[in-house]
Scaffold this active site. Structure first.
Site, mmCIF file in Angstrom:
data_model
loop_
_atom_site.group_PDB
_atom_site.id
_atom_site.type_symbol
_atom_site.label_atom_id
_atom_site.label_comp_id
_atom_site.label_asym_id
_atom_site.label_seq_id
_atom_site.Cartn_x
_atom_site.Cartn_y
_atom_site.Cartn_z
ATOM 1 N N SER A 1 -4.066 4.227 -18.637
ATOM 2 C CA SER A 1 -5.405 4.445 -18.099
ATOM 3 C C SER A 1 -6.029 5.769 -18.538
ATOM 4 O O SER A 1 -7.183 6.024 -18.246
ATOM 5 C CB SER A 1 -5.403 4.333 -16.577
ATOM 6 O OG SER A 1 -4.710 5.408 -16.026
ATOM 7 N N GLY B 1 -0.194 2.446 7.450
ATOM 8 C CA GLY B 1 -0.285 1.590 8.628
ATOM 9 C C GLY B 1 0.239 0.182 8.454
ATOM 10 O O GLY B 1 -0.094 -0.689 9.251
ATOM 11 N N GLY C 1 0.818 -1.202 0.000
ATOM 12 C CA GLY C 1 0.000 0.000 0.000
ATOM 13 C C GLY C 1 0.850 1.248 0.000
ATOM 14 O O GLY C 1 2.060 1.177 0.188
ATOM 15 N N LYS D 1 -7.896 6.906 -7.067
ATOM 16 C CA LYS D 1 -8.296 7.896 -8.064
ATOM 17 C C LYS D 1 -9.556 8.629 -7.621
ATOM 18 O O LYS D 1 -9.659 9.847 -7.736
ATOM 19 C CB LYS D 1 -8.549 7.206 -9.401
ATOM 20 C CG LYS D 1 -7.271 6.795 -10.098
ATOM 21 C CD LYS D 1 -7.558 6.036 -11.377
ATOM 22 C CE LYS D 1 -6.257 5.702 -12.097
ATOM 23 N NZ LYS D 1 -6.463 4.852 -13.253
ATOM 24 N N THR E 1 3.489 -0.987 8.656
ATOM 25 C CA THR E 1 4.437 -1.313 9.702
ATOM 26 C C THR E 1 3.733 -1.427 11.045
ATOM 27 O O THR E 1 3.987 -2.360 11.811
ATOM 28 C CB THR E 1 5.533 -0.237 9.777
ATOM 29 O OG1 THR E 1 6.101 -0.071 8.490
ATOM 30 C CG2 THR E 1 6.607 -0.618 10.756
HETATM 31 P P1 ATP Z 1 5.680 3.055 4.669
HETATM 32 O O1 ATP Z 1 5.232 2.372 3.417
HETATM 33 O O2 ATP Z 1 6.118 4.444 4.369
HETATM 34 O O3 ATP Z 1 6.621 2.271 5.482
HETATM 35 P P2 ATP Z 1 3.600 2.320 6.557
HETATM 36 O O4 ATP Z 1 2.370 1.834 5.879
HETATM 37 O O5 ATP Z 1 4.511 1.317 7.142
HETATM 38 O O6 ATP Z 1 4.335 3.294 5.549
HETATM 39 P P3 ATP Z 1 3.175 3.219 9.238
HETATM 40 O O7 ATP Z 1 4.506 3.597 9.724
HETATM 41 O O8 ATP Z 1 2.621 1.909 9.664
HETATM 42 O O9 ATP Z 1 3.116 3.356 7.667
HETATM 43 O O10 ATP Z 1 2.093 4.341 9.605
HETATM 44 C C1 ATP Z 1 2.420 5.699 9.819
HETATM 45 C C2 ATP Z 1 1.670 6.237 11.006
HETATM 46 O O11 ATP Z 1 0.291 6.307 10.729
HETATM 47 C C3 ATP Z 1 1.819 5.371 12.231
HETATM 48 O O12 ATP Z 1 2.010 6.200 13.335
HETATM 49 C C4 ATP Z 1 0.491 4.646 12.313
HETATM 50 O O13 ATP Z 1 0.173 4.322 13.627
HETATM 51 C C5 ATP Z 1 -0.468 5.650 11.719
HETATM 52 N N1 ATP Z 1 -1.607 4.997 11.075
HETATM 53 C C6 ATP Z 1 -1.671 4.556 9.804
HETATM 54 N N2 ATP Z 1 -2.879 4.024 9.535
HETATM 55 C C7 ATP Z 1 -3.592 4.129 10.664
HETATM 56 C C8 ATP Z 1 -4.927 3.754 11.028
HETATM 57 N N3 ATP Z 1 -5.755 3.147 10.160
HETATM 58 N N4 ATP Z 1 -5.319 4.002 12.274
HETATM 59 C C9 ATP Z 1 -4.504 4.605 13.144
HETATM 60 N N5 ATP Z 1 -3.259 4.992 12.887
HETATM 61 C C10 ATP Z 1 -2.789 4.753 11.660
HETATM 62 MG MG MG Z 2 6.619 1.118 7.017
#
Ligand code: ATP
Ligand code: MG
Length: 606
Positions: free
Chosen positions: A514, A183, A178, A557, A185
């Site tokens: 697209s 979120g 994604g 989109k 990680t």
């Molecule tokens: P990357 O691809 O850049 O590594 P990632 O998907 O791993 O991104 P995270 O580090 O998990 O991103 O998320 C960034 C921040 O956003 C974190 O502090 C996370 O807790 C918060 N976050 C993301 N999605 C949600 C959600 N659905 N609810 C609550 N907090 C969220």
């Molecule tokens: Mg990450």
């Protein structure tokens, strides 16, 4: 002394039989060596490494009756929304739990079997010993050898059980894909917490060298084990959760070896019970490790690697979702981490929305978290000053819209559509990943001029996009008469004319098929002189036969379209299934229509 201590540590480490053999040999070598020798250090280092690897030590899984409930609670506490993903993760955990029980049962059965046959063997040995006692001293050497139980052939039944266990053991490796900050990680972390397992993050981004994953051979100076074994050493148990971050940015095969081939061995459940690190050079069992990988896109993951993982797709958040995430998670997190209390900061909804739309442009919420952090920090300064100067009663926790200007600076992003008016040859298209990784609109501009049928393309367009413009042009040319663009059937609409296709912003590379439908509509609009309303956006690949084919990134989109003020969207018929999965907000805010062919699409525009 030193050696004794090392020996003790090796014993405590419960090495695997293979490792034990190597360790004994190396220990003997060490004893014969002079500590001043360079080789001595190398050898000692190696043994210390062996002692630190968790060969069989595991942390007890919290796989009890409560596990699933607890996991659900943990995931819900840490993340807003993401229902489908949470459901999939819980399924995964449920299966994991069932398998764990299954494995225990098989283990029990194997133990029963082996115990039975060992008892039989021991009886046999005793009889043998009695006879041997009568024999002469000369044969003592042989006798010692005979005394050791010969390596027992596992019975057929046992083999079958072992095979069954291996089948059960194979747990799929999850890949969370994604846009940044959605979120991934933090979901993986929540899983580790829910299971009560140790968590370790291995960043694969930019790993170019196979040796980083597998380690260097011991003959190199300052050789070390690779990322995987170092990770195991760090967590100290054989069953941690390993987060393989950014597998999509793993280096390609080069003269340093092939990092993805090394990863293949790590991730393949068929092979990873005997992973070899070049440094350790003894098979290590990785089958107890729970691997979760993350990536931003699937395109750059080598297919064999992708094949071994089960992908779970995360998509961007809408403004509404972001607002919920901010109020429930990000704001409370920032408030506590900046030493304030919830009642010290009040962020009204409209202020939050302003931060989301005017100060951030992203699919995820990472920048939003940062901006909210800035706001909270500035409140913290205000609060602390008020406290120091005894003017606490005048402190107001409220953040107003006008405060944003002073705290965050001037607005960074404005909505694009408001300043547009319709003119022939300009059509609103949609992109899934613009700068900042979120969906957005893009304008397709086509102008014509006197010339000799030349087609000029600008705006850093990729090859696929260029070809899709050609397809659109050919279709329009071949249907010019039917479209009413020419008066006779054999007239060329491009005679004495050249066209110029441009996609702003010119500096950002764009690619993909697209925008085919948008190009076709823009051409017809240009040649017919009929403008297309800018609040009508469209996406879809077109074929020469005039079909409109499905495209990806629909959710991104449309979220971008809604934010930009689009009111109507034309989608390919093949994307109808994606419409049901769109957030309520989007479905309510935009009129979505599906088209199967270009003719149908043109009919809906005019
Ligand atoms: P990357 O691809 O850049 O590594 P990632 O998907 O791993 O991104 P995270 O580090 O998990 O991103 O998320 C960034 C921040 O956003 C974190 O502090 C996370 O807790 C918060 N976050 C993301 N999605 C949600 C959600 N659905 N609810 C609550 N907090 C969220
Ligand atoms: Mg990450």
């Amino acid at each position: 002394n030193e050696l004794e201590e090392l020996k003790k540590r090796l014993e405590a480490a419960q090495l695997s039989p293979e490792a034990d053999k190597v360790a004994q040999r190396e220990l003997q070598r060490l004893q014969r060596m002079n500590p001043a020798q360079a080789e001595y250090q190398v050898c000692r280092n190696y043994l210390e490494n062996l002692a630190e690897i968790p060969w069989s030590k595991v942390s007890e899984d919290r796989l009890d009756k409560e596990t699933l409930l607890r996991a659900k609670r943990q995931l819900d506490d840490d993340h807003y929304g993401l229902e489908k993903i949470k459901k999939r993760l819980l399924e995964y955990l449920a299966v994991l739990k069932l398998k764990e029980v299954g494995k225990k049962e098989i283990d029990e059965e194997i133990r029963r079997l082996t115990k039975g046959s060992e008892e039989k063997m021991e009886e046999g040995e005793k009889e043998g010993q009695k006879e041997e006692e009568k024999e002469t001293l000369v044969k003592k050497g042989e006798k010692l050898e005979q005394k050791k139980p010969p390596p027992r052939e596992p019975s057929e039944q046992e083999l079958r059980l072992l095979e069954k266990k291996r089948m059960v053991d194979k747990s799929p490796i999850l890949l969370l894909v994604g846009p940044p900050g959605t979120g991934k990680t933090s979901l993986a972390k929540s899983i580790a917490t829910a299971l009560g397992r140790k968590f370790h993050r291995i960043s694969l981004g930019g790993v170019r060298d196979e040796a980083e994953i597998r380690g260097h051979r011991r003959t190199y100076v300052a050789a070390m084990p690779g990322l995987i074994v170092s990770g195991l050493k760090k967590v100290g148990v054989a069953n941690p959760v390993f987060l393989l971050d950014e597998v999509d940015k793993l280096g390609m095969s080069n003269f340093h070896g092939d990092p993805s081939a090394a990863m293949l061995e790590v991730l393949d459940p068929e092979q990873n019970h005997s992973f070899t690190d070049h440094y350790v050079n003894i098979p290590i069992d990785l089958s107890k490790v729970l691997f979760i990988a993350t990536a931003n896109s699937l395109d750059t993951i080598p297919p064999p690697l992708l094949d071994r993982m089960e992908t779970i797709q995360l998509s961007g958040y809408t403004t509404l979702e972001k607002r919920h995430i901010a109020t429930r998670h990000l704001l409370p997190k920032q408030i506590t981490s900046n030493g304030l209390h919830p009642e010290n900061v009040e962020l009204p909804e409209e202020v939050l929305d302003k931060i989301i739309t005017a100060y951030t442009r992203e699919s995820g919420v990472r920048n939003l978290e940062r901006e909210i952090g800035s706001v909270v920090r500035s409140k913290a300064v205000e609060y602390a000053t008020a406290k120091d100067t005894d003017s606490l009663p005048t402190y107001s926790p409220l953040v107003t819209l006008s405060d944003l200007d002073t705290i965050l600076g001037i607005e960074r992003f404005t909505e694009e559509l408001t300043e547009q008016h319709a003119r022939p040859g300009v059509v609103t298209g949609l992109v899934a990943y613009s700068t900042g990784g979120q969906g957005s609109i893009l304008f397709i501009e086509i102008a014509d001029m006197p010339g000799s049928g030349r087609v000029q393309l600008t705006g850093k367009l990729g090859d696929v996009l260029k070809e899709s413009v050609e397809v659109a042009l050919s279709w329009v040319k071949s249907h010019a008469f039917a479209l009413g663009l020419t008066t006779t059937e054999d007239e060329d609409i491009m005679k004495n004319r050249s066209i110029h296709v441009h996609c702003p912003s010119g500096a950002i590379p764009k690619d993909g098929p697209s925008a085919g439908l948008a190009h076709t509509v823009a051409l017809v609009s240009l040649f017919s002189g009929q403008p297309v309303p800018p609040t009508l956006a469209m996406t879809g690949e077109v074929s020469l036969r005039g079909r409109v084919l499905p495209v990806g990134g629909i959710k991104e989109k449309l979220i971008g379209a809604l934010r930009a003020g689009v009111e109507r969207v034309l989608l390919p018929e093949g994307n109808r299934k994606d419409v049901q999965e769109l957030p309520e907000e989007v479905r309510r805010g935009i009129k979505i229509e599906c088209v199967g062919g270009i003719w149908e699409g043109l009919g809906m525009v005019w």
